[in-house]
Design an enzyme around this catalytic site. Structure first.
Site, PDB file in Angstrom:
ATOM      1  N   TYR A 441      36.333  42.569  40.567  1.00  0.00           N
ATOM      2  CA  TYR A 441      36.379  42.551  42.038  1.00  0.00           C
ATOM      3  C   TYR A 441      36.051  43.901  42.677  1.00  0.00           C
ATOM      4  O   TYR A 441      35.958  44.904  41.999  1.00  0.00           O
ATOM      5  CB  TYR A 441      37.667  41.936  42.570  1.00  0.00           C
ATOM      6  CG  TYR A 441      39.024  42.519  42.238  1.00  0.00           C
ATOM      7  CD1 TYR A 441      39.214  43.792  41.742  1.00  0.00           C
ATOM      8  CD2 TYR A 441      40.173  41.739  42.459  1.00  0.00           C
ATOM      9  CE1 TYR A 441      40.501  44.287  41.486  1.00  0.00           C
ATOM     10  CE2 TYR A 441      41.449  42.218  42.202  1.00  0.00           C
ATOM     11  CZ  TYR A 441      41.599  43.503  41.719  1.00  0.00           C
ATOM     12  OH  TYR A 441      42.843  43.975  41.476  1.00  0.00           O
ATOM     13  N   GLU A 442      35.831  43.845  43.949  1.00  0.00           N
ATOM     14  CA  GLU A 442      35.439  45.028  44.736  1.00  0.00           C
ATOM     15  C   GLU A 442      34.112  45.611  44.246  1.00  0.00           C
ATOM     16  O   GLU A 442      33.923  46.817  44.174  1.00  0.00           O
ATOM     17  CB  GLU A 442      36.557  46.079  44.694  1.00  0.00           C
ATOM     18  CG  GLU A 442      36.606  47.053  45.869  1.00  0.00           C
ATOM     19  CD  GLU A 442      36.495  46.403  47.228  1.00  0.00           C
ATOM     20  OE1 GLU A 442      37.251  45.447  47.477  1.00  0.00           O
ATOM     21  OE2 GLU A 442      35.645  46.835  48.014  1.00  0.00           O
ATOM     22  N   GLY A 443      33.173  44.711  43.935  1.00  0.00           N
ATOM     23  CA  GLY A 443      31.874  45.134  43.388  1.00  0.00           C
ATOM     24  C   GLY A 443      31.988  45.236  41.879  1.00  0.00           C
ATOM     25  O   GLY A 443      32.675  46.112  41.369  1.00  0.00           O
TER      26      GLY A 443
END
Lengths: 600, 252
Positions: A441-443
């Protein structure tokens, strides 16, 4: 199972000698931060997180958050009470600027609070992390009126925030999203659409939830350019701050995940039963993506903290187990005597690996936080610009290297436990399941590597990365002067050479053969991260030597710092150096097998 | 209501202790923490002061070091602190300690003095009673519940069978057990405010206390290894032996 003990000694050492907290305390706005105050804050916060938050980690995993028959998310037993204490103690807004009602701590200290919360209970920590992102968006891009209405209670933690980006067909490619926002005559918008993977999308901890939603207005440009950002509160907020009507937001379901069970991952439907949920535009239409980017660095660093936090936790647990578990005989022991497994060289190697990485990661995270503080608070525009460039360069490494290592260390933590590590009762498996999301997550970490190579290396025509390499070189030169660290210095030199070579190759490929640059991105990020880690352990070892020579400080602790750096030089740095060959290789072999034949 | 709470800074119990090889006294590092059992007294004091109006003053004796432990108690909400630090007091016995504390408390003025039952590093467990004697006020000890109002203090005193209800007029000394109240966690604001609070530093001569009486530790031996437990094989009558054992230990 083991308890979480805040590693205050290493935290404070790293803050002072690697991240250079004294330099942060000279910045405008932080002059009240003497070392005793920081010590006091960290020890009390540490006590809070270990005594109140950490005991809920296991029950959070077992019960998980659930969606009840009324469409309301219920958190596991004890979370409500603990969250209330967290808010009462004032930890929620400790590193928000004082002008917005926060505690005014620099992020360099705030990141330690994040680390301790995440070590204690990663799933729980995500609720305040998302709130943090919402606060930042409102501070930077919200109108005066929006800040007035929402900030105070978000900062205290009485309300929570979320980030609603992802849709079924718009994940890493967020530009593909299709949630609609239609402007009304009164200036508000009506939002319709379904978002997925919304972390802490609903809960029973706070009286209101402020969703930040990305959506598309009619006729907006395609792709990321046409995205706008909206405030969509769970309960509408009256002008006097009281809560009004329930907004048209429905939690459709919760995902069943590998880990972080206490963190409700929601499918959220906006405007399901009418003309749409009421939303308020942040800033201007079609600027949402730009606003997202301003929050991205701190959000990504925040996820990077998870790699560090879990490495710390599994190290503590593994050491405790290895000291106690008696099995086999160490070399030279009498035949009748069994020994604790900590005496076996291979177990020792695993423990030292975790130890070295946790200290390297801590150095990287705190250093990046310091640059973030300097980006916002340094005296001159030039200093702020330079610090900002360092944040930009280090953020993808901080996020991806830290979380990749975190997953590996959690796996190693299970390995130290042997068979029982694979059994849930030990708790070792939970850390592995929990941290496994962090590289995604978050890229994703793949995207971080692309960001590093395609966007960050070319900054200033390669000047920014050169500046960082020069700093590493400087430390290596200093290390060469120290007889005890000569071998380590030689290894770091090799590392610097490998990174420089890889940077040159990648920069030259960006023009003519971007696919080859992309193919080398992930091995490069690993190589660079490992060398930066060595640099920071080297800095720590030098500081330890200086203190030992001056006869100050706790010598067993300082000697351990030096030994840890030496271990990293012998065991970890060399294994990364070969990655330069992987960077050199082109994408040719990746595509040597035709797509259709991959399935054969 | 002027409440005085006696607190002590001790070496962090999660760390390792060393004893001075000559004097056998505990070596005290610069960084000491608030004795965990004192948090109950501080919390009790704060609750009483907040309910009836008044202030909480901390009184402490010992090497001040970095004052971290005192700041921890101030961060919980106490108003001010008096710390008696004097090299001549090193190795004081319980009576000298009580004399110093009594003199400092007398100087401050008090309606109610709250202490723990014993310190986690010294464990003498007699200072509260001596203190009451020296201050010439009643001692109400081992309190599991405390109520102070209208010039009176009432406690539940823990006994082996249950509890006694004990009442006295104020001023008085009350020693509280761990668990009497749930100590609050210092707030972030409380921690930041603590460093601005007044801490008065005194010596024994400021208080006019004679420091010539000392205790001497003649020898120290390691605690005996724990002995192996008793194994009872179940031959059908094991339950009787278990009952007997529990009766011997006065558990039942």
């Amino acid at each position: 199972m083991s308890e979480y003990r805040p590693p205050l000694e290493d935290i404070e050492f790293t803050l002072h000698h690697v991240a250079d907290l004294p330099a942060v305390a000279k910045l405008d706005g932080f002059q009240h931060l003497d070392p005793d105050t920081v010590s006091g804050i960290l020890s009390e916060a540490g006590r809070f997180f270990s005594e109140v938050i950490a005991p809920l980690n296991r029950i959070g995993d077992q019960q998980g958050s659930v969606l009840d028959e009324n469409g309301q998310v219920r958190t596991p037993d004890g979370f409500k009470e603990a969250y209330r204490k967290f808010v009462e103690a004032g930890w929620a807004g400790a590193h928000i600027p004082e002008e917005y009602g926060g505690g005014g701590l620099p992020y360099t200290v705030g990141i330690v609070l994040q680390e301790m919360f995440k070590s204690a209970n990663m799933a729980f920590s995500l609720c305040p992390l998302l709130t943090q992102a919402a606060i930042e968006a409102l501070i930077q891009h919200g109108s005066e009126e929006q800040r007035e209405l929402y900030l105070e209670k978000l900062v205290t933690g009485e309300w929570a925030g979320t980030m609603c980006l992802t849709e079924p067909h718009a994940g890493s490619d967020v530009g593909a999203l299709s949630t609609k926002a239609v402007r009304q005559d009164d200036g508000t918008y009506r939002i319709t659409g379904t978002k997925i993977f919304i972390t802490w999308g609903d809960q029973d901890l706070t009286e209101n939830i402020i969703h930040l939603v990305l959506a598309r207005t009619p006729g907006a440009a395609p792709g990321t350019k046409g995205i706008s950002m909206f405030v969509v509160p769970k309960y509408l907020v009256n002008p006097d701050g009281t809560l009004g009507e329930r907004n048209d937001i429905k939690i459709v379901s919760l995902e069943h995940k590998l880990g972080i069970h206490a963190s409700p991952t929601c499918v959220v439907s906006f405007g399901d039963s009418g003309e749409g949920a009421v939303g308020y535009l942040i800033g201007e239409e079609q600027s949402g993506m730009r606003y997202m980017f301003t929050m991205m660095n701190s959000a990504r660093i925040g996820v990077g903290v998870e790699g560090l936090a879990i490495t710390e936790r599994v190290y503590q647990q593994s050491v405790a187990y290895a000291l106690e578990r008696v099995q086999g005989r160490e070399v030279g022991a009498p035949p009748t005597q069994s020994t604790p497994i900590v005496r076996h060289p291979d177990v020792r190697r695993m423990l030292m690996t975790m130890r070295a990485y946790r200290e390297a990661l801590r150095g990287l995270l705190y250093l990046t936080a310091r640059y973030l503080d300097e980006e916002r608070h340094a005296d001159t525009p030039e200093e702020r610009k330079q610090a900002g460039e360092m944040v930009a360069l280090l953020t993808p490494i901080t996020k991806a290297w830290s979380t990749d290592v975190g997953v590996e260390m959690a796996s190693l933590g299970i390995q130290v436990h042997g068979g029982v590590g694979y059994i849930e009762e030990t708790g070792a498996a939970q850390h592995y399941r929990d941290v496994r999301i962090a590289p995604i997550y978050e890229g994703t970490n793949g995207i971080q590597a692309i960001d590093l190579v395609m966007r960050k290396l070319p900054m200033g025509g390669g000047e920014v990365v050169e500046r960082l390499i020069a700093q590493i070189d400087e430390t290596a030169a200093e290390l060469r002067q120290s007889p005890a660290l000569e071998d380590f210095a030689a290894c770091l030199d090799d590392g610097v050479e490998a990174v420089s070579e890889a940077v040159d190759i990648l920069l030259s490929r960006l023009q003519g053969s971007p696919n080859d640059a992309l193919a080398g991105a992930t091995p490069f990020l690993r190589l660079f991260g490992t060398v930066i880690g060595g640099w920071l352990l080297g800095k720590a070892a030098l500081a330890a030597q200086r203190q030992l020579a001056a006869g100050s400080g706790d010598s067993p602790f300082l000697e351990a710092k030096i030994a840890t750096a030496r271990f990293y030089g012998e065991q970890i740095l060399p294994s990364a150096l070969g990655l330069v060959d992987s960077v050199k290789a082109t994408s040719e072999v990746l595509f040597a097998i035709p797509d259709a034949d991959l399935a054969r | 209501m002027q409440v005085v709470v006696c607190v002590k800074q001790i070496p962090d119990p999660s760390g390792t202790y060393t004893l001075d090889p000559e004097t056998h006294f505990l070596v005290r590092p610069d960084e000491q923490v608030l004795d965990d059992t004192d948090r109950y007294g501080v919390e009790m004091g704060l609750q009483i002061a907040q309910a009836h109006g008044g202030s909480v003053t901390l009184v402490s004796m010992g090497p001040k070091g970095s004052m971290q432990g005192i700041r921890q108690a101030l961060a919980m909400g106490a108003d001010r602190a008096v710390v008696v630090d004097d090299a001549d007091l090193k190795g004081s016995d319980a009576l000298t300690t009580a004399q110093v504390l009594a003199a400092a408390i007398q100087r401050t003025g008090f309606d109610l003095v709250i202490t723990g039952t014993e310190s986690t590093d010294g464990y003498s467990g007699v200072v509260p009673q001596m203190l009451a004697e020296l201050l010439d006020v009643p001692a109400l000890t081992y309190a599991t519940e405390v109520e102070a109002r209208d010039g009176k203090v009432t406690i539940n005193r823990q006994t082996s069978a249950g509890y006694d209800v004990v009442e006295a007029s104020l001023p008085a000394v009350v020693s509280v057990t761990a668990g009497v109240v749930e100590p609050r966690y210092p707030t972030f604001k409380g921690i930041m405010d603590a460093k601005k609070k007044e801490v008065e530093e005194l010596t024994a001569s400021d208080l006019g206390v004679d420091t010539s009486l000392r205790q001497r530790v003649t020898a120290v031996e390691p605690a005996p290894e724990r002995e192996a437990g008793v194994k009872i094989e179940d031959d059908g009558e094991a339950h009787l032996k278990v009952v007997e054992l529990l009766q011997q230990k006065k558990v039942i």
